[in-house]
Design a protein around this motif. Structure first.
Motif: not given
Length: 447
Positions: A54, A120, A124, A130, A132, A135
């Protein structure tokens, strides 16, 4: 005059200023390279494969955030070089660019804040560990810091134009030292949300140093009034728009890789690509430092009509660059296992020799094209890029979308190399020599 002063004067007279600037870049980059390798190990150890993938994707977007500049930096650098060659004042240009940058920065950061949750979520999407909110959080803070860096780093362009490019090379090295300290604190303490704070520690120092540098440049300006000059804005953006359009097309060519990988490549492949690309970027920076130092030299040499000297520069440094990359490829084939064991021993990844060789071929292509492209940019001659870079961008995007799903990270390199071969590899040098030939004929007719 002291012996030291005499020696310093002789050195400056005997050694071309662009080589002094390039030399400072090499020294600072050696320092930065060592620190980056240490940082890479700290980050991979502290974050692990998933979090680091990431981190790699988000920091891989830096090239897109450089577009926030809107072409102002390159345009300002050329105007400063031209005005210096004519002995005219250029500080009013610096002030106008600074005022505009403040407005542009606020607009972009606000837009980023609004759209980060949406962007994002797409970028991602494969990282389900992760939330929301997480992110969006890491995506926004990294982007905001990159916007600050992009607009403030116009100071480095100013110093290059003033033949003080060594300052533009020393300060990023200082920032990398601060970065190393920051990510070490994040990785080796019990701080929560290591991914977020690793991004802050990684990007924050470079943004802060750039902002301080711009403040310093402005402190040297005459204490005249600060106001927008419409003619200066017209001049800056008249050229700047051309640079910006070229930068957009270049981003599609050179920066689409991480976006495509985010949709198709595995976390392990992303890490392999990122680490190999970082090592090659360190290698290529050594040559790119020469190009950045040559930029104002090209501008002033061309302004004075010394076209044979320009040709010598182009041929000599292209050859040197290609030889340098070839030697580097051979060295990396031998040393890559050792480098990987040093920078990411806990990830247990292996970089194939074929991937190292193909990436080396890509950078040979870059040396050839970037050398001639630097000359065109130094002349503010962007017509060639307007024609060919959009075609290259289309080729790069299409080829990567075709080959990445089949060949993963190899498909990235196939798309990049193919886009160059089909377009600018031959079109840019042709344009350079056409311009030089026209200028030489004009001189002969005047004589």
């Amino acid at each position: 005059m002291s012996a030291f002063s005499q020696a310093s004067k002789i050195f400056k007279e005997k050694v071309p200023i662009h080589l002094i600037v390039a030399g400072s870049a090499w020294i600072s980059r050696i320092i930065t390279a060592g620190i980056n390798l240490i940082s890479l190990r700290i980050l991979t150890d502290g974050l692990g494969t998933q979090n680091y993938s990431v981190f790699a994707l988000i920091t891989g977007l830096m090239g897109w955030y450089l577009l926030v500049d809107l072409g102002m930096g390159a345009s300002l650098q050329n105007y400063i070089s031209e005005l210096r060659a004519k002995g005219q004042d250029y500080y009013k240009y610096i002030k106008n660019v600074t005022l505009l940058s403040l407005g542009v920065g606020l607009i972009f950061i606000l837009a980023l804040y609004i759209f980060s949750p949406f962007l994002s979520g797409i970028f991602l999407k494969q990282f389900n560990f992760l939330s929301d909110t997480e992110k969006s959080h890491v995506f926004f803070i990294a982007g905001a810091l990159y916007v600050v860096f992009t607009l403030a780093s116009v100071s480095y362009k100013i110093w290059y134009a003033e033949m003080k490019g060594y300052l533009s090379n020393i300060l990023p090295a200082v920032a990398s030292i601060i970065t190393l300290i920051g990510i070490s604190i994040v990785s080796y303490t019990d701080i929560a949300d290591k991914l977020f704070w690793s991004l802050v520690a990684f990007i924050g120092p470079t943004s802060l140093i750039a902002a301080i540098s711009l403040w310093y440049c402005l402190s040297k300006a005459p204490k005249s009034s600060w106001k927008i000059d419409k003619n200066i804005i017209k001049n800056i953006y008249g050229r700047g728009f051309h640079f910006w359009f070229f930068a957009i097309m270049s981003a599609v060519v050179l920066q689409i890789d991480y976006i495509v990988m985010s949709q198709y490549a595995s976390s392990e492949d992303i890490v392999i690509y990122n680490i190999t690309a970082k090592i090659y970027a360190l290698v290529f920076f050594i040559y790119n430092a020469v190009l950045m130092a040559l930029w104002p030299v090209f501008t002033e040499t061309a302004t004075k009509g010394k076209w044979q000297e320009v040709k010598k520069y182009l041929k000599k440094y292209t050859l040197y660059g290609i030889l340098f990359i070839v030697v580097s490829v051979l060295g990396l084939i031998l040393l890559m296992p050792l480098l990987i064991s040093l920078v990411s021993p806990n990830l247990k990844i292996e970089v194939p020799i074929l991937f190292i060789a193909i990436m080396g071929l890509y950078y040979i292509v870059r040396v050839w094209t970037d050398t001639y492209a630097t000359f065109l940019q130094s002349m503010s001659s962007m017509k060639t890029f307007w024609i060919w870079t959009p075609l290259q961008a289309i080729c790069s995007l299409v080829l990567q979308l075709i080959f990445v799903p089949k060949y993963s990270i190899y498909g990235i390199l196939i798309g990049l190399i193919g886009s160059y071969l089909l377009t600018v590899l031959w079109a840019v040098p042709m344009s350079v020599y056409r311009i030089i030939n026209i200028k030489q004929k004009q001189v002969k007719q005047i004589d």
